[in-house]
Design a protein around this motif. Sequence first.
Motif, PDB file in Angstrom:
ATOM      1  N   THR A  93      99.617  56.951 -52.394  1.00  0.00           N
ATOM      2  CA  THR A  93      99.687  57.229 -50.958  1.00  0.00           C
ATOM      3  C   THR A  93      99.828  58.733 -50.679  1.00  0.00           C
ATOM      4  OG1 THR A  93     101.934  56.418 -51.265  1.00  0.00           O
ATOM      5  CG2 THR A  93     100.486  55.070 -49.915  1.00  0.00           C
ATOM      6  N   ASN A  94     100.329  59.502 -51.660  1.00  0.00           N
ATOM      7  CA  ASN A  94     100.410  60.959 -51.452  1.00  0.00           C
ATOM      8  C   ASN A  94      99.134  61.658 -51.962  1.00  0.00           C
ATOM      9  OD1 ASN A  94     100.644  60.675 -54.167  1.00  0.00           O
ATOM     10  ND2 ASN A  94     102.687  61.556 -54.339  1.00  0.00           N
ATOM     11  N   ASP A  95      98.088  60.856 -52.158  1.00  0.00           N
ATOM     12  CA  ASP A  95      96.757  61.325 -52.592  1.00  0.00           C
ATOM     13  C   ASP A  95      96.690  61.824 -54.032  1.00  0.00           C
ATOM     14  OD1 ASP A  95      95.394  60.582 -50.349  1.00  0.00           O
ATOM     15  OD2 ASP A  95      95.882  62.437 -49.285  1.00  0.00           O
ATOM     16  N   GLU A  96      97.778  61.662 -54.770  1.00  0.00           N
ATOM     17  CA  GLU A  96      97.738  61.989 -56.190  1.00  0.00           C
ATOM     18  C   GLU A  96      96.792  61.001 -56.888  1.00  0.00           C
ATOM     19  OE1 GLU A  96     101.235  62.717 -59.281  1.00  0.00           O
ATOM     20  OE2 GLU A  96     101.889  62.505 -57.210  1.00  0.00           O
ATOM     21  N   ARG A  97      96.048  61.480 -57.884  1.00  0.00           N
ATOM     22  CA  ARG A  97      95.121  60.604 -58.614  1.00  0.00           C
ATOM     23  C   ARG A  97      95.587  60.441 -60.056  1.00  0.00           C
ATOM     24  NH1 ARG A  97      89.374  60.380 -57.708  1.00  0.00           N
ATOM     25  NH2 ARG A  97      89.064  61.223 -59.787  1.00  0.00           N
ATOM     26  N   ILE A  98      95.616  59.224 -60.525  1.00  0.00           N
ATOM     27  CA  ILE A  98      95.987  58.990 -61.931  1.00  0.00           C
ATOM     28  C   ILE A  98      94.791  58.335 -62.607  1.00  0.00           C
ATOM     29  CG2 ILE A  98      97.625  57.886 -63.516  1.00  0.00           C
ATOM     30  CD1 ILE A  98      99.494  57.529 -61.032  1.00  0.00           C
ATOM     31  N   GLU A  99      94.268  59.009 -63.619  1.00  0.00           N
ATOM     32  CA  GLU A  99      93.150  58.422 -64.370  1.00  0.00           C
ATOM     33  C   GLU A  99      93.759  57.711 -65.581  1.00  0.00           C
ATOM     34  OE1 GLU A  99      90.038  60.441 -66.965  1.00  0.00           O
ATOM     35  OE2 GLU A  99      89.331  60.762 -64.913  1.00  0.00           O
ATOM     36  N   CYS A 100      93.582  56.426 -65.652  1.00  0.00           N
ATOM     37  CA  CYS A 100      94.270  55.696 -66.733  1.00  0.00           C
ATOM     38  C   CYS A 100      93.367  54.604 -67.314  1.00  0.00           C
ATOM     39  CB  CYS A 100      95.572  55.090 -66.213  1.00  0.00           C
ATOM     40  SG  CYS A 100      95.318  53.966 -64.857  1.00  0.00           S
ATOM     41  N   ASP A 101      93.859  53.958 -68.372  1.00  0.00           N
ATOM     42  CA  ASP A 101      93.070  52.899 -69.013  1.00  0.00           C
ATOM     43  C   ASP A 101      93.305  51.538 -68.370  1.00  0.00           C
ATOM     44  OD1 ASP A 101      91.834  54.326 -71.375  1.00  0.00           O
ATOM     45  OD2 ASP A 101      93.934  54.919 -71.518  1.00  0.00           O
ATOM     46  N   PHE A 102      94.545  51.295 -67.934  1.00  0.00           N
ATOM     47  CA  PHE A 102      94.834  50.027 -67.258  1.00  0.00           C
ATOM     48  C   PHE A 102      96.113  50.147 -66.449  1.00  0.00           C
ATOM     49  CE2 PHE A 102      98.231  48.033 -69.898  1.00  0.00           C
ATOM     50  CZ  PHE A 102      98.238  48.918 -70.974  1.00  0.00           C
ATOM     51  N   LEU A 103      96.404  49.103 -65.674  1.00  0.00           N
ATOM     52  CA  LEU A 103      97.580  49.139 -64.802  1.00  0.00           C
ATOM     53  C   LEU A 103      98.445  47.905 -65.061  1.00  0.00           C
ATOM     54  CD1 LEU A 103      97.756  50.177 -61.141  1.00  0.00           C
ATOM     55  CD2 LEU A 103      98.552  47.898 -61.665  1.00  0.00           C
ATOM     56  N   ILE A 104      99.747  48.125 -65.175  1.00  0.00           N
ATOM     57  CA  ILE A 104     100.668  46.986 -65.301  1.00  0.00           C
ATOM     58  C   ILE A 104     101.341  46.801 -63.958  1.00  0.00           C
ATOM     59  CG2 ILE A 104     102.661  46.029 -66.513  1.00  0.00           C
ATOM     60  CD1 ILE A 104     102.108  48.046 -68.781  1.00  0.00           C
ATOM     61  N   SER A 105     101.188  45.609 -63.418  1.00  0.00           N
ATOM     62  CA  SER A 105     101.798  45.325 -62.121  1.00  0.00           C
ATOM     63  C   SER A 105     103.059  44.500 -62.362  1.00  0.00           C
ATOM     64  CB  SER A 105     100.782  44.549 -61.272  1.00  0.00           C
ATOM     65  OG  SER A 105     101.397  44.013 -60.151  1.00  0.00           O
ATOM     66  N   ALA A 106     104.197  45.082 -62.049  1.00  0.00           N
ATOM     67  CA  ALA A 106     105.479  44.367 -62.223  1.00  0.00           C
ATOM     68  C   ALA A 106     106.194  44.385 -60.881  1.00  0.00           C
ATOM     69  CB  ALA A 106     106.301  45.055 -63.312  1.00  0.00           C
ATOM     70  N   THR A 107     105.558  43.724 -59.924  1.00  0.00           N
ATOM     71  CA  THR A 107     106.049  43.816 -58.550  1.00  0.00           C
ATOM     72  C   THR A 107     106.595  42.479 -58.063  1.00  0.00           C
ATOM     73  OG1 THR A 107     103.738  43.533 -57.995  1.00  0.00           O
ATOM     74  CG2 THR A 107     104.625  45.735 -57.736  1.00  0.00           C
ATOM     75  N   GLY A 108     107.419  41.866 -58.880  1.00  0.00           N
ATOM     76  CA  GLY A 108     108.087  40.636 -58.449  1.00  0.00           C
ATOM     77  C   GLY A 108     107.266  39.384 -58.719  1.00  0.00           C
ATOM     78  N   VAL A 109     107.801  38.271 -58.307  1.00  0.00           N
ATOM     79  CA  VAL A 109     107.164  36.983 -58.604  1.00  0.00           C
ATOM     80  C   VAL A 109     107.014  36.136 -57.351  1.00  0.00           C
ATOM     81  CG1 VAL A 109     107.967  36.844 -61.008  1.00  0.00           C
ATOM     82  CG2 VAL A 109     109.430  35.957 -59.185  1.00  0.00           C
ATOM     83  N   GLU A 110     106.138  35.137 -57.457  1.00  0.00           N
ATOM     84  CA  GLU A 110     105.967  34.156 -56.382  1.00  0.00           C
ATOM     85  C   GLU A 110     106.230  32.782 -56.957  1.00  0.00           C
ATOM     86  OE1 GLU A 110     101.917  34.384 -55.185  1.00  0.00           O
ATOM     87  OE2 GLU A 110     102.251  36.181 -53.990  1.00  0.00           O
TER      88      GLU A 110
END
Length: 491
Positions: free
Chosen positions: A295-312
């Motif tokens: 959201t602050n326009d920073e860019r991260i170039e990465c291989d993958f993303l781990i989403s650990a944002t809670g459960v449903e």
Amino acid sequence: MASNSVDNISQFEQHSSTFLVVGGGIAGVTCAETLAIYHPEESITLITESTVIKTIANLEPVARYVYKFDVKERSLKDKCQASLAPTIVTIVDRLKNIEALDHCVTTENGRRIYYKSICLCTGAAPNLVLGNNPRVIGIRDTDSVLALQEFLKHAKKVTLLGNGGIASELAYELHGIEVHWVVKDNHIASTFVDPGAAHFFQESVRLKRSEHSKADKEKTQSTSIVKRLRYKEIQLEELCKESSKVHGAALGPDWHRNFTLTGNALSTTDLPIIHYKSYIKEIIKENEKMVVTLTNDERIECDFLISATGVEPRHNYSCSIPLSMASDGGIAVNDMMETNVLDIYAAGDVCTAMWEHGDHWFQMRLWTQARQMGCMAGRSMGAKLTNEVIYQDFCFELFGHVTQLFGYPVVLLGRYNGQGLGTDYELLIRSTAGKEYIKFVLQNGRLRGAILIGNTELAETCENLILNKIDLTPYGDDILNPDIDIEDYFD
Ligand code: FAD
């Protein structure tokens, strides 16, 4: 003695059981075990999607009502390992539909099972950000950690999203990979601790890391392999064989010690790069890489993303009478763990506690509460059968959770972060870098909650102070004076 295994009943098309429990996580297994203790004469069936179930071992009191325990994975294929009570019949299958009026369920493999009462303990699934992106993974069960290991083999940079227990553990457990940790708050580990404790952890980790020489690092790696052997109850190969569609129980404490979590980058600082107060705005694919824009326009170039944002909460089955749901998506239950539908109960991550909570308790989807709710549901189902009147367990009077964060023992008691107290409370803090962090939450001179990090030995004293609502005003700030032994003061 081993319980009746899968094979004994695999040919049954129709089966009936006094009690039916769905889910082999901590809630389901505790519920079935409780029923077996109170009603050894009745039939109990446990249906679970995965052949791996979770059981509790080494239960140890930390205070009168607060326990720490290990979570062990057991294979239902191994009769000695499974070691559930002999009256529990286990079936590996997936619940598909509940015919509430007929008191009968149907399963994915076409079984029909009749029951007098049923308890739904089907857990929760990760709440994935951009879950349809193949480079986004969530951590929930052993299968998802195996997927993480696969990604790590070829990766040099990862984005980690979330600020709860899982993200906090991963941020410091991933090695050989540059970790960009995106947190929505202005401090880390916000689910469990306040900014002060977060600072304590970061300083402690930094101190420890800087003390480590390269040789020490190698030693650390081999230590984690020793731990891995201790914890590896189930062969990973066995877990891999299970269909990828099958969801196992949620991982337990210390889960990361079972796995080597090392990436493919040769040199990294091994400390995460933290992006505070940030959210993800956009993810795009650019030349075999993933580009995450914050959201602050920073860019991260990465291989993958781990989403650990809670459960449903996960209720992937239908019911002929609709089950009432709470606003967070959990199945609504009362203090006896009953749903709105007669003879259907729910416990653990799948349910939402809709009773009026005591002064010092609130719900959090944790293994501690999965165990407490599973036990309560078992007692409640048993009491209904014999027309007994029972009361809710005392454990629901006080929130208590024992865990490890960044290698430190952590005890959380009552409204440890001032939850639900608005701004009407004050804090007393004692902190010694690398050793301990103690925070008392006081309201009108009474202790309402506490965070105890390190070997503080204060859990039982704090539990008493909270439950007995003792007025601490006369002691002033001395209550946390290191020269005063408050244990002696109040014993
Ligand atoms: P689960 O353990 O999710 O079990 C659900 C069971 O239901 C599974 O066996 C599944 O196979 C089965 N199932 C689902 N649907 C069906 C169906 N239709 N038919 C048949 N079976 C079905 N908590 C802590 O307290 N401390 C921690 O340190 C901690 N760390 C965690 C780390 C990770 C990575 C994760 C993911 C969770 C962590 N938690 C931790 C949370 C904790 O693991 C859960 O709160 C707890 O395990 C919930 O137990 P449960 O029995 O309700 O659900």
